[in-house]
Design a protein around this motif. Structure first.
Motif, PDB file in Angstrom:
ATOM      1  N   GLN A  83     111.594 185.384 118.174  1.00 10.26           N
ATOM      2  CA  GLN A  83     110.589 186.426 118.320  1.00 10.26           C
ATOM      3  C   GLN A  83     109.252 185.847 118.785  1.00 10.26           C
ATOM      4  O   GLN A  83     108.563 186.439 119.624  1.00 10.26           O
ATOM      5  CB  GLN A  83     110.409 187.176 117.005  1.00 10.26           C
ATOM      6  N   LYS A  86     109.631 184.978 122.394  1.00  8.91           N
ATOM      7  CA  LYS A  86     109.647 186.209 123.190  1.00  8.91           C
ATOM      8  C   LYS A  86     108.259 186.821 123.278  1.00  8.91           C
ATOM      9  O   LYS A  86     107.824 187.275 124.348  1.00  8.91           O
ATOM     10  CB  LYS A  86     110.618 187.192 122.555  1.00  8.91           C
ATOM     11  N   GLN A  87     107.525 186.839 122.154  1.00 11.18           N
ATOM     12  CA  GLN A  87     106.171 187.371 122.160  1.00 11.18           C
ATOM     13  C   GLN A  87     105.265 186.552 123.060  1.00 11.18           C
ATOM     14  O   GLN A  87     104.455 187.106 123.831  1.00 11.18           O
ATOM     15  CB  GLN A  87     105.625 187.404 120.726  1.00 11.18           C
ATOM     16  N   GLU A  88     105.398 185.220 122.958  1.00  6.84           N
ATOM     17  CA  GLU A  88     104.606 184.356 123.832  1.00  6.84           C
ATOM     18  C   GLU A  88     104.928 184.619 125.298  1.00  6.84           C
ATOM     19  O   GLU A  88     104.034 184.695 126.149  1.00  6.84           O
ATOM     20  CB  GLU A  88     104.869 182.880 123.489  1.00  6.84           C
ATOM     21  N   ALA A  89     106.232 184.791 125.585  1.00  3.35           N
ATOM     22  CA  ALA A  89     106.634 185.056 126.971  1.00  3.35           C
ATOM     23  C   ALA A  89     106.089 186.402 127.451  1.00  3.35           C
ATOM     24  O   ALA A  89     105.611 186.538 128.588  1.00  3.35           O
ATOM     25  CB  ALA A  89     108.152 185.028 127.090  1.00  3.35           C
ATOM     26  N   GLU A  90     106.167 187.428 126.582  1.00  2.00           N
ATOM     27  CA  GLU A  90     105.639 188.739 126.965  1.00  2.00           C
ATOM     28  C   GLU A  90     104.135 188.685 127.194  1.00  2.00           C
ATOM     29  O   GLU A  90     103.612 189.285 128.155  1.00  2.00           O
ATOM     30  CB  GLU A  90     105.978 189.763 125.887  1.00  2.00           C
ATOM     31  N   GLU A  91     103.415 187.999 126.304  1.00  2.00           N
ATOM     32  CA  GLU A  91     101.974 187.867 126.495  1.00  2.00           C
ATOM     33  C   GLU A  91     101.651 187.122 127.783  1.00  2.00           C
ATOM     34  O   GLU A  91     100.742 187.501 128.528  1.00  2.00           O
ATOM     35  CB  GLU A  91     101.353 187.151 125.292  1.00  2.00           C
ATOM     36  N   LYS A  92     102.406 186.052 128.049  1.00  4.12           N
ATOM     37  CA  LYS A  92     102.184 185.299 129.289  1.00  4.12           C
ATOM     38  C   LYS A  92     102.487 186.165 130.512  1.00  4.12           C
ATOM     39  O   LYS A  92     101.735 186.149 131.505  1.00  4.12           O
ATOM     40  CB  LYS A  92     103.065 184.042 129.289  1.00  4.12           C
ATOM     41  N   ALA A  93     103.595 186.918 130.417  1.00  5.84           N
ATOM     42  CA  ALA A  93     103.938 187.803 131.537  1.00  5.84           C
ATOM     43  C   ALA A  93     102.866 188.873 131.722  1.00  5.84           C
ATOM     44  O   ALA A  93     102.499 189.214 132.862  1.00  5.84           O
ATOM     45  CB  ALA A  93     105.305 188.448 131.293  1.00  5.84           C
ATOM     46  N   SER A  94     102.343 189.400 130.586  1.00  7.42           N
ATOM     47  CA  SER A  94     101.280 190.408 130.688  1.00  7.42           C
ATOM     48  C   SER A  94     100.034 189.816 131.321  1.00  7.42           C
ATOM     49  O   SER A  94      99.388 190.441 132.173  1.00  7.42           O
ATOM     50  CB  SER A  94     100.974 190.961 129.301  1.00  7.42           C
TER      51      SER A  94
END
Length: 294
Positions: A83, A86-94
């Motif tokens: 998680q 995934k959160q780090e990846a989502e924040e980076k993608a954002s």
């Protein structure tokens, strides 16, 4: 040396018997005792050795629950790590999307502004061309209108001159007045020539009137100049053109005389046509003011 030899002898005897007595734990080396304790082979004195562990050890309920708890903890930690990743990846993608959108908006604004400037320059260039074309067209139309006005004025003046020229026929129609006018015109021309001997040319129709007016004009000239009357000869070979007939466009003469010296080097044309041309040139500003109010 003797002790060493004795020890060697005892080890040889033991080797011959095929067995060694166990070494007491207290007399073993420290490192060996630690290894034995770690392997569960060595128990403290007065205590039972610990139960065997590992694959070969029997599985108790307590150990099973501990293993299950350890597996659940591992799964929970893995899930937390997953998680977190995934959160780090989502924040980076954002962040990447926001940065890309900002760059896109900046680039779009730059392109729009550049295109606006290009369109504005093109509009200004075309507007300048249109204004220049309008000024040229306006100037052309003004010039054309001015030329039309000038042509109309010239035609009006020419018509006035034609009307004045047509009235000259009425002057020659009155023989008495025309005879007096011939005397004045001849005397005036003699004043310009100012020679002791002069010749006078006239129309064939005016020959008799000029022959009668020549002596009077010579006497009038002599009185005005304060000299002896000049010798005057009326030329009966070279006459002036006749009056213009309707529709005739050649040379014509409405009346009057031409006085010249005997050698023909000094000539003064004092015909009615010449007098009308002089009056036109001299009084043209007055004529324009009378006709056009200028």
């Amino acid at each position: 040396a003797a002790a060493r030899e004795g020890g060697a002898a005892r080890r040889g005897a033991r080797a011959a018997r095929g067995s060694f007595p166990p070494i007491p734990a207290a007399r073993r080396p420290i490192a060996a005792r630690k290894r034995a304790g770690a392997a569960g082979l060595l128990a403290p004195e007065g205590r039972a050795p610990p139960p065997p562990r590992g694959k070969g050890a029997p599985r108790t309920p307590q150990r099973a629950r501990a293993a299950i708890m350890e597996d659940a903890e591992v799964q929970r930690q893995i899930l937390q790590m997953t998680q977190f990743i995934k959160q780090e990846a989502e924040e980076k993608a954002s962040e990447i999307m926001v940065a890309a959108e900002e760059e896109f908006n900046i680039e779009k604004l730059q392109m729009v502004e550049s295109e606006k400037q290009r369109i504005r320059r093109e509009f200004e260039r075309k507007e300048a061309q249109i204004e220049s074309r309008k000024r040229i067209e306006h100037s052309t139309k003004v010039n054309q209108a001015r030329l039309r006005v000038l042509r109309a004025r010239e035609e009006c003046i020419r018509a006035a001159i034609g009307a004045a020229h047509a009235t000259l026929a009425t002057i020659t129609a009155d023989q008495a007045k025309y005879s007096q006018l011939l005397v004045s015109l001849t005397a005036q021309a003699m004043t310009k020539v100012a020679e002791p001997a002069m010749q006078v040319r006239c129309r064939r129709a005016d020959l008799a009137l000029v022959e009668a007016a020549a002596p009077k004009a010579a006497a009038q000239y002599a009185r005005a100049a304060g000299c002896a009357p000049p010798s005057v000869v009326v030329n009966t070979e070279a006459f002036l053109p006749a009056a213009a007939a309707p529709g005739f466009e050649g040379e014509s003469c409405a009346g009057g005389v031409v006085v010249a010296s005997m050698d023909g080097k000094i000539v003064c044309a004092n015909t009615l046509d010449e007098r009308l041309a002089v009056a036109h040139d001299t009084n043209l500003p007055v004529i324009r003011k009378r006709l056009f109010g200028e």
